[in-house]
Design a protein around this motif. Structure first.
Motif, mmCIF file in Angstrom:
data_model
loop_
_atom_site.group_PDB
_atom_site.id
_atom_site.type_symbol
_atom_site.label_atom_id
_atom_site.label_comp_id
_atom_site.label_asym_id
_atom_site.label_seq_id
_atom_site.Cartn_x
_atom_site.Cartn_y
_atom_site.Cartn_z
ATOM 1 N N PRO A 32 75.923 27.720 71.089
ATOM 2 C CA PRO A 32 74.592 28.351 71.005
ATOM 3 C C PRO A 32 74.535 29.702 71.706
ATOM 4 C CG PRO A 32 74.416 26.050 71.655
ATOM 5 C CD PRO A 32 75.863 26.418 71.754
ATOM 6 N N ALA A 33 75.275 29.812 72.819
ATOM 7 C CA ALA A 33 75.263 31.074 73.546
ATOM 8 C C ALA A 33 75.884 32.191 72.713
ATOM 9 C CB ALA A 33 76.012 30.919 74.873
ATOM 10 N N LEU A 34 77.004 31.913 72.103
ATOM 11 C CA LEU A 34 77.633 32.912 71.246
ATOM 12 C C LEU A 34 76.767 33.210 70.024
ATOM 13 C CD1 LEU A 34 81.320 31.606 71.370
ATOM 14 C CD2 LEU A 34 80.513 33.810 72.265
ATOM 15 N N GLY A 38 74.997 36.640 67.744
ATOM 16 C CA GLY A 38 75.625 36.916 66.465
ATOM 17 C C GLY A 38 77.124 36.744 66.471
ATOM 18 N N ASN A 39 77.610 35.816 67.310
ATOM 19 C CA ASN A 39 79.033 35.541 67.371
ATOM 20 C C ASN A 39 79.280 34.054 67.107
ATOM 21 O OD1 ASN A 39 80.351 38.155 68.437
ATOM 22 N ND2 ASN A 39 78.616 37.834 69.820
ATOM 23 N N GLY A 40 80.490 33.754 66.696
ATOM 24 C CA GLY A 40 80.830 32.361 66.406
ATOM 25 C C GLY A 40 82.146 31.970 67.037
ATOM 26 N N GLN A 41 82.497 30.716 66.865
ATOM 27 C CA GLN A 41 83.774 30.231 67.390
ATOM 28 C C GLN A 41 84.353 29.196 66.436
ATOM 29 O OE1 GLN A 41 83.874 27.538 70.751
ATOM 30 N NE2 GLN A 41 81.657 27.249 70.682
ATOM 31 N N ALA A 50 77.445 16.233 67.047
ATOM 32 C CA ALA A 50 76.333 17.131 67.358
ATOM 33 C C ALA A 50 76.626 18.562 66.921
ATOM 34 C CB ALA A 50 76.038 17.084 68.854
ATOM 35 N N LEU A 51 77.884 18.935 66.899
ATOM 36 C CA LEU A 51 78.264 20.304 66.528
ATOM 37 C C LEU A 51 78.146 20.561 65.033
ATOM 38 C CD1 LEU A 51 81.367 20.590 68.881
ATOM 39 C CD2 LEU A 51 79.180 21.794 69.145
ATOM 40 N N SER A 52 77.824 19.514 64.261
ATOM 41 C CA SER A 52 77.640 19.693 62.815
ATOM 42 C C SER A 52 76.243 20.195 62.477
ATOM 43 C CB SER A 52 77.890 18.355 62.090
ATOM 44 O OG SER A 52 79.212 17.927 62.270
ATOM 45 N N ASP A 53 75.368 20.253 63.460
ATOM 46 C CA ASP A 53 74.002 20.734 63.238
ATOM 47 C C ASP A 53 74.049 22.257 63.072
ATOM 48 O OD1 ASP A 53 71.345 21.433 63.280
ATOM 49 O OD2 ASP A 53 70.809 20.113 64.954
ATOM 50 N N ASN A 54 73.940 22.714 61.823
ATOM 51 C CA ASN A 54 74.089 24.154 61.592
ATOM 52 C C ASN A 54 72.835 24.952 61.926
ATOM 53 O OD1 ASN A 54 72.420 23.510 59.465
ATOM 54 N ND2 ASN A 54 73.986 23.776 57.886
ATOM 55 N N ILE A 55 71.799 24.267 62.414
ATOM 56 C CA ILE A 55 70.633 24.994 62.928
ATOM 57 C C ILE A 55 70.876 25.394 64.374
ATOM 58 C CG2 ILE A 55 68.180 24.834 63.485
ATOM 59 C CD1 ILE A 55 67.850 22.981 61.104
ATOM 60 N N PRO A 58 74.940 27.453 64.147
ATOM 61 C CA PRO A 58 75.139 28.027 62.796
ATOM 62 C C PRO A 58 76.496 28.686 62.594
ATOM 63 C CG PRO A 58 73.722 29.446 64.119
ATOM 64 C CD PRO A 58 73.938 28.202 64.918
ATOM 65 N N TYR A 59 77.143 29.086 63.691
ATOM 66 C CA TYR A 59 78.399 29.818 63.562
ATOM 67 C C TYR A 59 79.540 29.076 64.258
ATOM 68 C CZ TYR A 59 74.913 33.350 62.473
ATOM 69 O OH TYR A 59 73.846 34.014 61.928
ATOM 70 N N PHE A 60 79.471 27.766 64.195
ATOM 71 C CA PHE A 60 80.546 26.960 64.770
ATOM 72 C C PHE A 60 81.394 26.377 63.634
ATOM 73 C CE2 PHE A 60 82.368 22.899 66.071
ATOM 74 C CZ PHE A 60 83.040 23.273 67.228
ATOM 75 N N PHE A 61 82.701 26.529 63.766
ATOM 76 C CA PHE A 61 83.638 26.009 62.761
ATOM 77 C C PHE A 61 84.720 25.213 63.500
ATOM 78 C CE2 PHE A 61 82.111 30.246 61.738
ATOM 79 C CZ PHE A 61 81.475 30.045 60.519
ATOM 80 N N ARG A 62 85.353 24.321 62.781
ATOM 81 C CA ARG A 62 86.462 23.574 63.391
ATOM 82 C C ARG A 62 87.460 23.148 62.319
ATOM 83 N NH1 ARG A 62 82.714 18.741 65.733
ATOM 84 N NH2 ARG A 62 81.347 18.494 63.946
ATOM 85 N N THR A 63 88.711 23.189 62.731
ATOM 86 C CA THR A 63 89.776 22.783 61.814
ATOM 87 C C THR A 63 90.141 21.311 61.992
ATOM 88 O OG1 THR A 63 91.339 23.654 63.442
ATOM 89 C CG2 THR A 63 90.813 25.054 61.550
ATOM 90 N N ILE A 64 89.716 20.700 63.070
ATOM 91 C CA ILE A 64 89.914 19.264 63.258
ATOM 92 C C ILE A 64 88.702 18.542 62.672
ATOM 93 C CG2 ILE A 64 88.794 19.137 65.534
ATOM 94 C CD1 ILE A 64 91.016 17.138 66.343
ATOM 95 N N PRO A 65 88.889 17.441 61.976
ATOM 96 C CA PRO A 65 87.735 16.731 61.404
ATOM 97 C C PRO A 65 86.764 16.284 62.489
ATOM 98 C CG PRO A 65 89.782 15.947 60.425
ATOM 99 C CD PRO A 65 90.170 16.821 61.579
ATOM 100 N N SER A 66 85.501 16.186 62.130
ATOM 101 C CA SER A 66 84.481 15.790 63.092
ATOM 102 C C SER A 66 84.519 14.282 63.331
ATOM 103 C CB SER A 66 83.092 16.197 62.588
ATOM 104 O OG SER A 66 82.602 15.244 61.659
ATOM 105 N N ASP A 67 83.782 13.861 64.344
ATOM 106 C CA ASP A 67 83.735 12.440 64.685
ATOM 107 C C ASP A 67 83.028 11.606 63.616
ATOM 108 O OD1 ASP A 67 85.132 12.676 67.016
ATOM 109 O OD2 ASP A 67 83.352 13.004 68.260
#
Length: 558
Positions: A32-34, A38-41, A50-55, A58-67
């Motif tokens: 959320p801070a990034l 206007g930055n993402g990680q 919880a990180l799947s909440d794109n609200i 919005p700019y969080f991505f991951r290459t490992i599958p989520s829980d």
């Protein structure tokens, strides 16, 4: 010189997506801070739902599958082995809370219908851990999903041991936060985890190629080649005095996801520039980059086919099941992944590769969530069977003796007066009755249930019915003849043995007709009646013996 195309006369450009934190707890703070600026990680290890909440992210991505995928795998594993009651002990943070919620929500669905109780504890809090263990001890749930960080592993298992929950009949399912070789061995808990199964991040070289389905093999084969090149590069850097940068001589279990995360950013940047967009020292358009990652990035990397869904989650990622051995080594026994065609989760487990806890194998049982009823057919007691066979055998000898004596002395006056032919018929009846007694003593200890036993059920009935007719009807005929003689004492009345035998044979014929009709219409079959339960052992909570006894009956119970 040294400038990148798209820069505005500057050797420094700002790329708004960074390689982010590998942990869910930190990612839930940094994302959320990034995003606010206007930055993402992109993360290689943060799996929290919880990180799947794109609200919020919005700019969080991951290459490992989520829980969410991990939760599905745990529930499908429970369904596969028939575990319909489980307990979930979870650490109360962003990782543990949402993973436990995912498991509980899935377990409530009609297609699974698994009775699940979740109990939380605070990280690093011994009192909280002990209270959670005490709650689990009251649930009578023998399958326990343990969601804990490696720092609390020893405290958790020590509390379980003190509560008597580390031995039979309890069985543990691990998750990726702690279920790997390094963490188990470093925490010195291999004596508790031997035989346990857990979800682990999928590893490219952990299983041979032929263990995968035909649809996956081309992708896995390409991933194996990429992974091999990654390991060669890693080894080269390590040998080139880069230990202080790599820190580990062998890449960690999430290294392949970090490797693919860098390629995601490279592909996204290439697409961004190819589309004519510009990076400068201040900013890059994060929304455009997000659309590129979600909609356009698709390649085969070291961790398989890399694509993303609308939430920035890995959409076709693989996850694996591991099995811990006595030394704490976690060996992969299967994998699961969302099928891109059907959307359903595909699961593959090599049952033969599973090493169950020794205390279960010693009892010849696999972990269970409910009592196993072992059917035992009650046989005839030898204390009854032996005397019955003895006296039946003695009766056969007596019958044979009387039959031989009757035939030998049939011309004697006394034998003729006693109607020796009819006596032989009675001997046949006695022999049939004794033979029927022998057959009635045959049970499942001698013959398995099936066509042979069904034949014996009907054959002994025939013998028993015919024995009554052959034994008692000659007596009735003798009585009938005496009554006729004395009723007509003044008249000479002759009723020969032959005539009486014809009547007896007529009665036998009637019996045969009735038996043929009965056997043809509704023959006897071997059925088994419930006779109660017997506990194997007072301390064995998973097995009880169900006593049954066999009975030859018709389908309507007669």
């Amino acid at each position: 010189e040294g400038q990148c195309e798209g820069t505005e006369n500057s050797s420094h450009v700002h790329f708004p997506i960074i390689l982010g934190c590998p942990w869910s707890s930190l990612s839930s703070l940094t994302s959320p801070a990034l995003g606010a600026f206007g930055n993402g990680q992109i993360s290689s290890g943060a799996t929290s739902i919880a990180l799947s909440d794109n609200i919020v992210h919005p700019y969080f991505f991951r290459t490992i599958p989520s829980d969410a995928l991990q939760a599905q795998g745990i529930i499908l594993l429970c369904q596969r082995f028939g575990w319909d009651k489980i307990a979930v002990a979870y650490v109360n943070d962003a990782y543990g809370l949402y993973l436990s919620l995912g498991i509980v929500e899935l377990s409530l669905q009609d297609e699974y219908d698994i009775d699940t109780t979740a109990v939380s504890f605070s990280k690093g809090n011994t009192v909280s851990i002990n209270n959670a263990v005490d709650q689990i001890a009251t649930l009578d749930a023998y399958i326990i999903v343990l969601i804990v960080h490696d720092t609390d592993l020893m405290s958790m298992f020590s509390a379980f041991e003190a509560a008597g929950l580390t031995e039979y009949p309890y069985f543990y399912l691990g998750v990726d936060a702690w279920f790997d070789t390094n963490r188990i061995q470093a925490s010195n808990i291999s004596n508790f985890t031997v035989g346990s199964i857990g979800t682990v991040p999928w590893q490219t070289d952990a299983m041979p190629l032929d263990r995968y389905g035909a649809d996956l093999q081309p992708i896995i084969d390409e991933s194996m080649h990429i992974h091999s090149r990654m390991l060669e590069t890693w080894s080269a850097y390590w040998n080139d005095t880069a230990e202080h940068e790599l820190l580990l001589e062998t890449p960690s279990s999430t290294a392949i996801y970090g490797y693919d995360a860098m390629y995601v950013l490279a592909y996204a940047l290439q697409q961004y520039l190819d589309d004519g967009h510009v990076l400068n020292a201040v900013s890059g358009n994060i929304d455009i980059l997000r659309d590129i990652i979600v909609q356009n990035v698709s390649f085969v990397g070291a961790s398989g086919n890399v694509t993303f869904d609308e939430n920035g989650d890995r959409s076709q990622g693989l996850y694996a099941f591991g099995n811990s051995d006595a030394d704490g080594n976690v060996n992969l026994i299967g994998y699961f992944y969302p099928d891109s065609t059907t959307g359903n989760l595909s699961l593959s487990v090599d049952d033969d590769a599973i090493v169950w806890p020794p205390v279960f194998t010693a009892k010849n049982i696999t972990p269970r969530s409910s009592i196993l009823n072992i059917t035992s057919i009650e046989n005839i007691s030898p204390r009854v069977l032996i005397p019955m066979y003895f006296f039946s055998g003695l009766s056969v000898l007596l019958v044979v003796f009387f039959a031989i004596t009757t035939i030998r002395y049939r011309r004697k006056q006394i034998m003729r007066a006693g109607a020796w032919k009819i006596n032989l018929v009675m001997c046949c009846g006695c022999f049939c009755a004794c033979l029927a007694m022998f057959i009635y003593g045959i049970d499942e200890e001698w013959v398995e249930a099936g066509p042979v036993f069904s034949f014996l059920c009907n054959f002994r009935l025939w013998l028993w019915v015919l024995s009554y007719t052959l034994l008692f009807f000659p007596l009735f005929m003798k009585t009938y003849r005496l009554s006729r003689i004395f009723d007509e004492v003044l008249h000479k009345k002759v009723i020969t043995d032959t005539k009486l035998i014809y009547v007896i044979l007529g009665c036998v014929a009637v019996d045969l007709v009735l038996l043929i009709i009965f056997t043809s219409v509704e023959p006897l079959q071997r059925f088994y009646e419930f006779g109660g339960y017997v506990q194997f052992d007072p301390i064995d909570k998973l097995q009880q013996q169900e006593i049954q006894y066999g009975s030859c009956e018709t389908e309507n119970g007669t």
